[in-house]
Design an enzyme around this catalytic site. Sequence first.
Site, PDB file in Angstrom:
ATOM      1  N   ASP A  75       0.814  -1.217   0.000  1.00 17.35           N
ATOM      2  CA  ASP A  75       0.000   0.000   0.000  1.00 17.35           C
ATOM      3  C   ASP A  75       0.849   1.269   0.000  1.00 17.35           C
ATOM      4  O   ASP A  75       1.947   1.283   0.545  1.00 17.35           O
ATOM      5  CB  ASP A  75      -0.894  -0.027   1.252  1.00 17.35           C
ATOM      6  CG  ASP A  75      -2.145   0.799   1.057  1.00 17.35           C
ATOM      7  OD1 ASP A  75      -2.335   1.350  -0.039  1.00 17.35           O
ATOM      8  OD2 ASP A  75      -2.930   0.891   2.010  1.00 17.35           O
ATOM      9  N   GLY A  78       0.178   5.246  -4.530  1.00 19.32           N
ATOM     10  CA  GLY A  78      -0.399   6.503  -5.009  1.00 19.32           C
ATOM     11  C   GLY A  78       0.155   7.694  -4.249  1.00 19.32           C
ATOM     12  O   GLY A  78       0.583   8.700  -4.842  1.00 19.32           O
ATOM     13  N   ARG A 122       0.102   8.682 -10.534  1.00 19.06           N
ATOM     14  CA  ARG A 122       0.002   7.490  -9.679  1.00 19.06           C
ATOM     15  C   ARG A 122       0.723   6.284 -10.293  1.00 19.06           C
ATOM     16  O   ARG A 122       1.278   5.451  -9.592  1.00 19.06           O
ATOM     17  CB  ARG A 122      -1.468   7.160  -9.424  1.00 19.06           C
ATOM     18  CG  ARG A 122      -2.156   8.176  -8.527  1.00 19.06           C
ATOM     19  CD  ARG A 122      -3.648   7.868  -8.386  1.00 19.06           C
ATOM     20  NE  ARG A 122      -3.869   6.558  -7.808  1.00 19.06           N
ATOM     21  CZ  ARG A 122      -3.852   6.296  -6.493  1.00 19.06           C
ATOM     22  NH1 ARG A 122      -3.639   7.278  -5.643  1.00 19.06           N
ATOM     23  NH2 ARG A 122      -4.058   5.089  -6.042  1.00 19.06           N
ATOM     24  N   ASN A 180     -10.769  -3.077  -6.385  1.00 12.09           N
ATOM     25  CA  ASN A 180      -9.942  -2.115  -7.139  1.00 12.09           C
ATOM     26  C   ASN A 180     -10.513  -1.787  -8.525  1.00 12.09           C
ATOM     27  O   ASN A 180     -10.091  -0.819  -9.159  1.00 12.09           O
ATOM     28  CB  ASN A 180      -8.496  -2.617  -7.286  1.00 12.09           C
ATOM     29  CG  ASN A 180      -7.684  -2.490  -6.010  1.00 12.09           C
ATOM     30  OD1 ASN A 180      -6.760  -3.262  -5.767  1.00 12.09           O
ATOM     31  ND2 ASN A 180      -8.014  -1.503  -5.176  1.00 12.09           N
ATOM     32  N   TRP A 181     -11.519  -2.553  -8.997  1.00 11.73           N
ATOM     33  CA  TRP A 181     -12.159  -2.212 -10.271  1.00 11.73           C
ATOM     34  C   TRP A 181     -12.861  -0.868 -10.186  1.00 11.73           C
ATOM     35  O   TRP A 181     -13.186  -0.253 -11.199  1.00 11.73           O
ATOM     36  CB  TRP A 181     -13.188  -3.281 -10.665  1.00 11.73           C
ATOM     37  CG  TRP A 181     -12.605  -4.640 -10.907  1.00 11.73           C
ATOM     38  CD1 TRP A 181     -12.704  -5.719 -10.087  1.00 11.73           C
ATOM     39  CD2 TRP A 181     -11.828  -5.071 -12.032  1.00 11.73           C
ATOM     40  NE1 TRP A 181     -12.041  -6.792 -10.631  1.00 11.73           N
ATOM     41  CE2 TRP A 181     -11.497  -6.429 -11.826  1.00 11.73           C
ATOM     42  CE3 TRP A 181     -11.374  -4.453 -13.204  1.00 11.73           C
ATOM     43  CZ2 TRP A 181     -10.734  -7.172 -12.734  1.00 11.73           C
ATOM     44  CZ3 TRP A 181     -10.621  -5.197 -14.111  1.00 11.73           C
ATOM     45  CH2 TRP A 181     -10.311  -6.526 -13.871  1.00 11.73           C
ATOM     46  N   ARG A 238      -6.077  -1.511   8.451  1.00 13.45           N
ATOM     47  CA  ARG A 238      -7.233  -2.318   8.033  1.00 13.45           C
ATOM     48  C   ARG A 238      -6.768  -3.643   7.440  1.00 13.45           C
ATOM     49  O   ARG A 238      -5.628  -3.763   6.997  1.00 13.45           O
ATOM     50  CB  ARG A 238      -7.987  -1.593   6.894  1.00 13.45           C
ATOM     51  CG  ARG A 238      -8.651  -0.328   7.234  1.00 13.45           C
ATOM     52  CD  ARG A 238      -9.415   0.176   5.997  1.00 13.45           C
ATOM     53  NE  ARG A 238      -8.506   0.695   4.984  1.00 13.45           N
ATOM     54  CZ  ARG A 238      -8.065   1.948   4.959  1.00 13.45           C
ATOM     55  NH1 ARG A 238      -8.453   2.804   5.872  1.00 13.45           N
ATOM     56  NH2 ARG A 238      -7.243   2.344   3.999  1.00 13.45           N
ATOM     57  N   SER A 284      -8.664  -4.889   4.823  1.00 13.66           N
ATOM     58  CA  SER A 284      -9.023  -4.648   3.420  1.00 13.66           C
ATOM     59  C   SER A 284      -9.380  -5.924   2.659  1.00 13.66           C
ATOM     60  O   SER A 284      -8.928  -6.121   1.511  1.00 13.66           O
ATOM     61  CB  SER A 284      -7.889  -3.907   2.693  1.00 13.66           C
ATOM     62  OG  SER A 284      -7.682  -2.650   3.282  1.00 13.66           O
TER      63      SER A 284
HETATM   64  C1  FPP Z   1      -2.069   0.098  -3.277  1.00 20.78           C
HETATM   65  O1  FPP Z   1      -1.552   1.397  -3.301  1.00 20.78           O
HETATM   66  C2  FPP Z   1      -1.483  -0.693  -4.335  1.00 20.78           C
HETATM   67  C3  FPP Z   1      -2.176  -1.321  -5.315  1.00 20.78           C
HETATM   68  C4  FPP Z   1      -3.644  -1.261  -5.435  1.00 20.78           C
HETATM   69  C5  FPP Z   1      -1.497  -2.085  -6.359  1.00 20.78           C
HETATM   70  C6  FPP Z   1      -0.215  -2.754  -5.979  1.00 20.78           C
HETATM   71  C7  FPP Z   1       0.499  -3.077  -7.226  1.00 20.78           C
HETATM   72  C8  FPP Z   1       1.833  -3.065  -7.424  1.00 20.78           C
HETATM   73  C9  FPP Z   1       2.833  -2.864  -6.382  1.00 20.78           C
HETATM   74  C10 FPP Z   1       2.395  -3.246  -8.784  1.00 20.78           C
HETATM   75  C11 FPP Z   1       1.842  -4.311  -9.631  1.00 20.78           C
HETATM   76  C12 FPP Z   1       1.872  -5.657  -9.045  1.00 20.78           C
HETATM   77  C13 FPP Z   1       2.574  -6.692  -9.492  1.00 20.78           C
HETATM   78  C14 FPP Z   1       2.436  -8.023  -8.834  1.00 20.78           C
HETATM   79  C15 FPP Z   1       3.533  -6.575 -10.594  1.00 20.78           C
HETATM   80  P1  FPP Z   1      -2.556   2.608  -3.548  1.00 20.78           P
HETATM   81  O2  FPP Z   1      -2.616   2.848  -5.015  1.00 20.78           O
HETATM   82  O3  FPP Z   1      -3.869   2.312  -2.913  1.00 20.78           O
HETATM   83  O4  FPP Z   1      -1.808   3.755  -2.826  1.00 20.78           O
HETATM   84  P2  FPP Z   1      -2.490   4.956  -2.020  1.00 20.78           P
HETATM   85  O5  FPP Z   1      -3.249   4.341  -0.880  1.00 20.78           O
HETATM   86  O6  FPP Z   1      -1.323   5.762  -1.577  1.00 20.78           O
HETATM   87  O7  FPP Z   1      -3.379   5.676  -2.991  1.00 20.78           O
END
Ligand code: FPP
Length: 261
Positions: free
Chosen positions: A40, A43, A53, A88-89, A214, A216
């Site tokens: 996590d 972003g 992002r 996440n969709w 969390r 999640s």
């Molecule tokens: C959460 O951060 C992260 C994700 C939803 C995606 C995780 C994916 C990767 C690390 C790369 C792709 C995966 C592989 C296996 C190659 P967030 O976007 O929710 O961050 P934020 O909470 O700061 O917005």
Amino acid sequence: MVFRLLEQVRVLFRGASRQGTRSGLSGGASLPRHLAIIMDGNGRWATNRGLPREAGHRAGVESLREVVHACAELGIPYLTVYAFSTENWKRPRSEVETLMRLLVEYVRREMEQLHRHGVRVHILGRTTDLPLDVQVELDKAVHLTMHNNRITLNIALNYGGRAELVDAVRGIASKVKNHLLQPEEINAETIATHLYTAGQPDPDLLIRPAGELRISNFLLWQLAYTEFWLTDVLWPDFRREHLMDALRDYQNRERRFGALK
Ligand code: FPP
């Protein structure tokens, strides 16, 4: 054949000597057999730098690479990472597409190396709902690496803990319907063997970066007795040293599994 036998002996030796041979880790206490990570903060990492992002997700892939190699080296036999949830969709289409593209890139670029390092790739989630090119690439990776036994890398993709339980219940119900199973025979083991993680130990340690507190919808069944390690570090900044901190901390935990000491 001989090569595979030698590899198995090597894995056994590594398993036996994996404790206490690395700097700072305690020799007496065991390492997790299964480590789970919610990757996590990608972003926020990007936003903090005035970047899109996507840059955060790309940087997150680097952290993943480092952690997979560290786990293989340390002899942690199961690693599960949360790459894309059933929820996440709901993100903007462009971000979903970026994540799918990154995944295909990761699999294409890394697979040969992961294979050489004895990593078995396993996918947790409803993969049939993923774009076709992603499914094809994942299938290739899973088949290429299916006989490896140094470390299993579970990539949770279109994964939701509730969806996993729904799928398990459907599998069990269909066995009951076909008279392959009696309702009174159903126990916790039956449920565990119908999860995407069937045959694997439950996670001993969950790492959640980025200051979130969390679950999640991650591994709802499997996390029943898992130790949590939380940090404010954002996933793209997560490095081997953070993993070692988490492992040292884990080694000092007293796990009672509901019993008295
Ligand atoms: C959460 O951060 C992260 C994700 C939803 C995606 C995780 C994916 C990767 C690390 C790369 C792709 C995966 C592989 C296996 C190659 P967030 O976007 O929710 O961050 P934020 O909470 O700061 O917005």
